[in-house]
Structures are given as structure tokens and as C-alpha cells.
Design an enzyme around this catalytic site. Structure first.
Site, mmCIF file in Angstrom:
data_model
loop_
_atom_site.group_PDB
_atom_site.id
_atom_site.type_symbol
_atom_site.label_atom_id
_atom_site.label_comp_id
_atom_site.label_asym_id
_atom_site.label_seq_id
_atom_site.Cartn_x
_atom_site.Cartn_y
_atom_site.Cartn_z
ATOM 1 N N LYS A 181 0.860 -1.186 0.000
ATOM 2 C CA LYS A 181 0.000 0.000 0.000
ATOM 3 C C LYS A 181 0.899 1.239 0.000
ATOM 4 O O LYS A 181 1.965 1.230 0.654
ATOM 5 C CB LYS A 181 -0.890 -0.037 1.246
ATOM 6 C CG LYS A 181 -1.960 1.030 1.313
ATOM 7 C CD LYS A 181 -2.831 0.814 2.559
ATOM 8 C CE LYS A 181 -3.931 1.840 2.686
ATOM 9 N NZ LYS A 181 -4.778 1.607 3.885
ATOM 10 N N SER A 188 -9.656 1.472 2.950
ATOM 11 C CA SER A 188 -8.826 2.251 2.081
ATOM 12 C C SER A 188 -7.766 1.439 1.335
ATOM 13 O O SER A 188 -7.172 1.948 0.381
ATOM 14 C CB SER A 188 -8.100 3.334 2.893
ATOM 15 O OG SER A 188 -7.232 2.754 3.844
ATOM 16 N N SER A 224 -9.692 -0.976 7.264
ATOM 17 C CA SER A 224 -9.189 -0.655 5.925
ATOM 18 C C SER A 224 -8.493 -1.794 5.199
ATOM 19 O O SER A 224 -8.232 -1.686 3.991
ATOM 20 C CB SER A 224 -8.231 0.540 5.989
ATOM 21 O OG SER A 224 -8.950 1.737 6.014
#
Lengths: 96, 489
Positions: free
Chosen positions: B76, B151, B175
């Protein structure tokens, strides 16, 4: 419901500017969230107001020994403006 | 099949080299990524160098190779890798290059992991749809009209579409688990304090946790075993003996007590409820005991999460001033405060500004006691409630999300309606508990349904083993529309 005065105070502390349209939209969103979370105000609790550490070693601070850290060059590598090992910020854009 | 264990076996048997494997993934990224936008950058040169090193190392090790040696992965874009951009998908950090590598990432590198690239996310990990960042939305590999979740949507979509065997995401309020649920993969949020957050860009520090996302439970265990441990650079990491979880995964759940809180099934779609209850029956069939539980303060979890989370965000985000790093306004300014205000106003998106403003409101003199301090008290209350619940059961089962993947136009008039979908996942972050999301079925449109298992602190092995028991028994065959690298050997 957040008041305009509270909003303006928060914006000043947040170092954020908003135009009228943004302000109107954000005030509504913030009011909705504040109303939603206000349920906590009515709940009684005897629990400590100090943060209960989530982990067993959260208060276990490391010894105060100087170790390897970012080099000066690395620290400045992402700065918009740097000179002679320091970050540089213009004091004023006018009259200087 | 593209699990870590499977790929590791192929590499060990010399049926493929790491360089060949990496090239296959790079090619798949090239083909698939334009359709889903899971990757925002691809580190091809570094990946091939690392792969060559991994192949050389394997020759020297002669059978004692780490399971992750030579296997590609993605990160990420809020995880730091020295010399590479870490943008958090924000204009603020668009040109920011990390000056050090995150501890969890370094541990993967030390074990021979190969970095394919960085994955898409909501701006600064604030959001549930991976559509608030500067690189555009990530699309769901099962249906590109739907969100991949957020996310860590890019990380989950990359695993789901088989253009990464595994990824690291972060989980501050679900997330990693929510996008894993939407994309039909496994997302694991470990016990808070067992994985160093050093090098993960801070959002809400007392909730943030780096979290593996993979195609199987065992793969999550392998990655977790690799990245966990005390770190002198993160004072919240726990000093303890970290036994490997993988060794304890045997699928035996006989006698394990699994709790059901009916509150956690409220407002969920019928497809979601039905799938999770079928999983519960599977557990019953495996010898687990199902018990009803009540968590008195569960409805306070979301308000607590948003008060404390926003307060921590407003504090953490004070660092973005445009002076030391990050975007700086090009407009003229009268003083430093004006420069910083212009910088932040131009660079932050709506969600970021909203949470900073809320945090400052909750921490202000007039509101501090009745919002922030009360939320801290109630966080302690909720944590105690869960400690009591875990005297009645070993784990809690629930849906991960109330629905399957949502369309991007889900845009309710009241922003709180978006937040409410996080009710089941934020609990683990508020209380620091380990929790996993794994697929348990599909809805009538073929979209994956995720279920969640939550355990007490430091019960990571139990959570992973219980998840594996279902995965191994149910043997679900999920087929995303878009798929990259597979090995049916």
C-alpha cells in the site's frame, strides 16, 4: 450543530482556508457527525479518563541513548527549499 | 492457484525461477492493471534485481529458504521504502521520496520478498471506496462497476485479480478487512502492538496497524509471522516471545466457543446474513460450540472511533506544513501561517479536511471533556466489555460488512450513513483486538461475502486457525472476472 464561530475557530487552528461553498458543505457534514457521536455525552462511565494502554509495553520507553537517525542530507532531501543544512522559509513575499 | 505456499513449493522444486515468476507477474500487471487501477507505480527494475538475488540466494541455501524467498508482493502506498515514492495518494506527498524503509517491509525484504510496486488507496487511508486519492478509483475485479473497498482497495484488488500473491495494507478502522471482503480475499488485522508501525504513514496512531492481505489464511499467517515482533522504533510494539502462528494452524476447532452478537447482524443484507449463518453451521459441524453473547456498549464503538480517530488525525496531520517535505503552495503569502494554510488548503482533499476539522473541534477547550475524554472512558469501557465477553467465548463471528461491494455512486446525503457500514470492523481497532476477514460465500450477483472473526488480544494463532478451519472445509471457489497469474500444477 456546529456554529459558524466554532467552525471558524477550528479552521484557524487547523490552518485551513475554506471558500463559502466548501464551508457550507463542511459545516453540514460536521454537524451530522457531531450529532451522531453526541450519544457519548449521555453515557455515564466510571472508567479512567486516562488512556489505558493497548499494549503491555506502551509505557516502556527506550533508554535515552543517541543512536543512528536520519542524516542531515536525508532530512532535507524532500524540502521545497534548503540551504547550508537548514530548511529555508521566506519570511514574507512582499516588502522583503 | 497462486498462494505463497504453492509458489514457494514451485520455487523449491525449481519448476520456476524467481526471475521467471516475477516476469509473469509484471506481465500480468501490464495486462490487468489498466482495468482495475490497483497499482499506482510498478517497480520493475528493482523487482527483477531482487528476483535475481533471490534465485542466487536459493542456490546457496539448499533447502532452508524462507517461505517468502523469491515471491513477489506489493505494498500500500502509505508504507515507506527508501528511495521510492510514498504518496499516500495525496497531492500533499505527490513527490515525496522515503528516506527509510518501514520495519515490516524491511523484514519482508530480509526474507527475500520482491517488490512489484505500490498500490492504490484512499487519500491518506481515509475512506472506504479507494476513490478519494489523486490516482483515481480502484475497481473491483468481480465487477468493475463496483468499488474494491478501502482504504486498502488497491492491495485487495491486486491479490483478488492475481497480480500480486500477497500485499501489505493498513487497517485503522477496517481498511484491510473491508476491501478484502469486497474483493473475495483474506485480510488480517493483527493484535495492536505485534507489528511495528514504523514507516507506516500515521493516520490515527492508536488504531493503525499494518495488515497482510492474501488469497489464503495460511498465507496471511506466513506474512504475519515474518513481520511481527518488537521494534525499538515503535514504542507500542509488545516485548514478548512471538511463536510462529503457521505451526499452530491445523484446522481443529473442536470445542472452540464461537460467540454471536445479534447486534452485529443488524442492517446487513439477507445474502450477507445467510452466508455468515451457513459458515456458523459449518463450524458447528466441525465441533465448535456456538454461543449467544451480548456486548452492552457495542453501539458506542463507531462514535468512539470517530472522536478519538479524528482527534489523533488532527494532531498527526499538523506535520504537513510544506516546509520540511510535501506540497508547498505556489501562491504568494504574507507570513508562515498564511503559507501553511494555503499549502494545506490546496493539497488536502475533502475527507482529510473534514476529519482534521472534526478532530480540532473535539479537542477544543469547550468540547474536550464531553467528547474526547468521554470517548477515552468509553473506549476503556468497551475494552472491558470485550474482555468479559471473551470469558464466555473464544472468538466472535460476524459479517465483515453489511453488504457486498457497493457501486461508486453510493453517496448518501448524510456522511454518517457511509460511516455506519464500518460498525463491525472498527471494534477490533478500538479495542486493539486481532480480527480476520475471509470469504464465506457470494451474493445473488456473484459478489463475494466476507465474514469476520475477532479474538482476544494476542490470540492471533487462534483467530488464524479458526479461519483456516472454515476455509479448508468450505473450499469456496470464487472466480473474479479479471485474473492474472495462476499455476494449476
Amino acid at each position: 450543530m456546529i456554529t459558524e464561530k466554532d467552525f471558524d475557530n477550528a479552521a484557524a487552528n487547523a490552518l485551513l482556508y475554506f471558500d463559502d461553498e466548501e464551508k457550507k458543505r463542511l459545516m453540514k457534514d460536521m454537524s451530522d457527525v457531531i450529532e451522531f457521536v453526541s450519544v457519548v455525552k449521555a453515557v455515564k462511565s466510571n472508567k479512567p479518563t486516562a488512556y489505558k494502554p493497548l499494549t503491555i509495553s506502551a509505557s516502556d520507553l527506550r533508554e535515552d541513548i543517541i543512536g543512528n537517525t536520519l542524516s542531515n542530507e536525508d532530512a532535507l532531501s524532500n524540502a521545497d527549499c534548503a540551504d547550508d543544512g537548514y530548511f529555508v522559509v521566506k519570511r514574507r513575499s512582499k516588502g522583503e | 492457484m497462486s498462494s505463497i505456499l504453492h509458489l514457494s513449493n514451485l520455487l523449491a522444486r525449481k519448476e520456476i525461477s524467481s526471475v521467471e515468476l516475477t516476469k509473469k507477474y509484471l506481465s500480468a500487471i501490464n495486462n490487468i492493471n489498466p482495468s482495475i487501477n490497483a497499482y499506482i507505480s510498478v517497480t520493475e527494475e528493482m523487482a527483477l534485481l531482487q528476483a535475481q538475488k533471490a534465485d542466487d540466494m536459493r542456490k546457496q541455501l539448499k533447502g532452508d529458504a524462507p517461505l517468502l524467498l523469491g515471491i513477489p508482493m506489493a505494498l500500500k502506498d502509505n508504507l515507506a521504502v527508501r528511495g521510492f515514492q510514498t504518496t499516500c495518494c495525496s497531492k500533499t506527498l505527490e513527490n515525496f521520496k522515503s528516506t527509510y524503509t518501514a520495519t515490516a517491509v524491511q523484514k519482508l525484504f530480509n526474507n527475500g520478498a520482491i517488490l512489484l510496486g505500490k498500490t492504490n488507496m484512499d487519500e491518506f487511508a481515509m475512506g472506504s471506496y479507494s476513490n478519494t486519492g489523486i490516482f483515481g478509483a480502484t475497481f473491483n475485479p468481480y465487477d468493475t462497476a463496483k468499488s474494491a473497498g478501502g482504504s486498502s482497495g488497491g492491495s485487495a484488488a491486486a491479490v483478488s485479480s492475481k497480480i500480486a500473491p500477497y500485499t501489505l495494507g493498513t487497517d485503522t478502522g477496517g481498511s484491510a478487512r473491508q476491501p478484502a471482503s469486497f474483493c473475495g480475499v483474506v485480510g488480517y488485522k493483527p493484535t495492536y502492538g505485534t507489528v511495528s508501525r514504523y514507516g507506516a504513514v500515521a493516520l490515527a496512531s492508536s488504531f493503525d496497524q499494518i495488515s497482510p492481505i492474501a488469497s489464503t489464511v495460511k498465507d496471511c499467517a506466513i506474512v504475519y509471522d515474518t513481520i511481527k515482533g518488537f521494534d525499538i522504533n515503535d514504542m507500542t510494539t509488545i516485548k514478548q516471545n512471538y511463536a510462529p502462528c503457521l505451526d499452530k494452524i491445523n484446522g481443529n476447532v473442536k470445542g472452540v466457543k464461537i460467540g454471536i452478537a445479534t447486534k452485529m447482524f443488524e442492517n446487513c443484507s439477507k445474502d450477507v446474513v445467510d452466508s455468515v449463518y451457513r459458515a456458523i453451521e459449518t463450524y458447528r459441524g466441525l465441533g465448535a460450540e456456538i454461543v449467544d453473547i451480548t456486548i452492552p456498549t457495542i453501539e458506542l464503538a463507531l462514535p468512539i472511533y470517530y472522536i478519538i480517530g479524528c482527534a489523533e488525525i488532527s494532531s498527526n496531520f499538523g506535520r504537513y506544513d510544506g516546509i520540511r517535505y510535501g506540497y508547498k503552495t505556489n501562491k504568494s503569502y504574507k507570513d508562515i501561517d498564511d503559507m501553511i494554510s494555503k499549502t494545506r488548503s490546496e493539497a488536502f482533499g475533502d475527507d482529510v479536511k473534514r476529519r482534521i476539522m472534526l478532530g480540532i473541534y473535539f479537542l477544543s477547550k469547550n468540547n474536550f471533556n464531553e467528547y474526547y475524554l468521554k470517548a477515552i472512558q468509553l473506549r476503556n469501557e468497551l475494552t472491558s466489555d470485550f474482555e468479559n465477553v471473551f470469558k464466555q467465548c473464544d472468538l466472535i463471528i460476524s459479517p465483515t460488512t453489511p453488504t457486498t461491494a457497493l457501486a461508486f455512486d453510493f453517496n448518501p446525503d448524510n456522511v454518517v450513513d457511509k460511516y455506519k457500514a464500518d460498525i463491525c470492523v472498527v471494534i477490533a481497532n478500538v479495542c486493539g483486538l486481532p480480527a480476520i476477514s475471509l470469504p464465506c460465500g457470494t451474493d445473488s450477483n456473484g459478489l463475494p461475502v466476507g465474514m469476520q472473526l475477532i479474538g482476544p488480544k494476542n490470540s492471533d494463532s487462534r483467530v488464524l486457525n479458526t479461519a483456516f478451519a472454515f476455509e479448508n472445509t468450505a473450499n469456496l471457489k470464487l472466480n473474479p472476472t479479471l485474473g492474472g497469474v495462476t499455476y494449476d500444477i
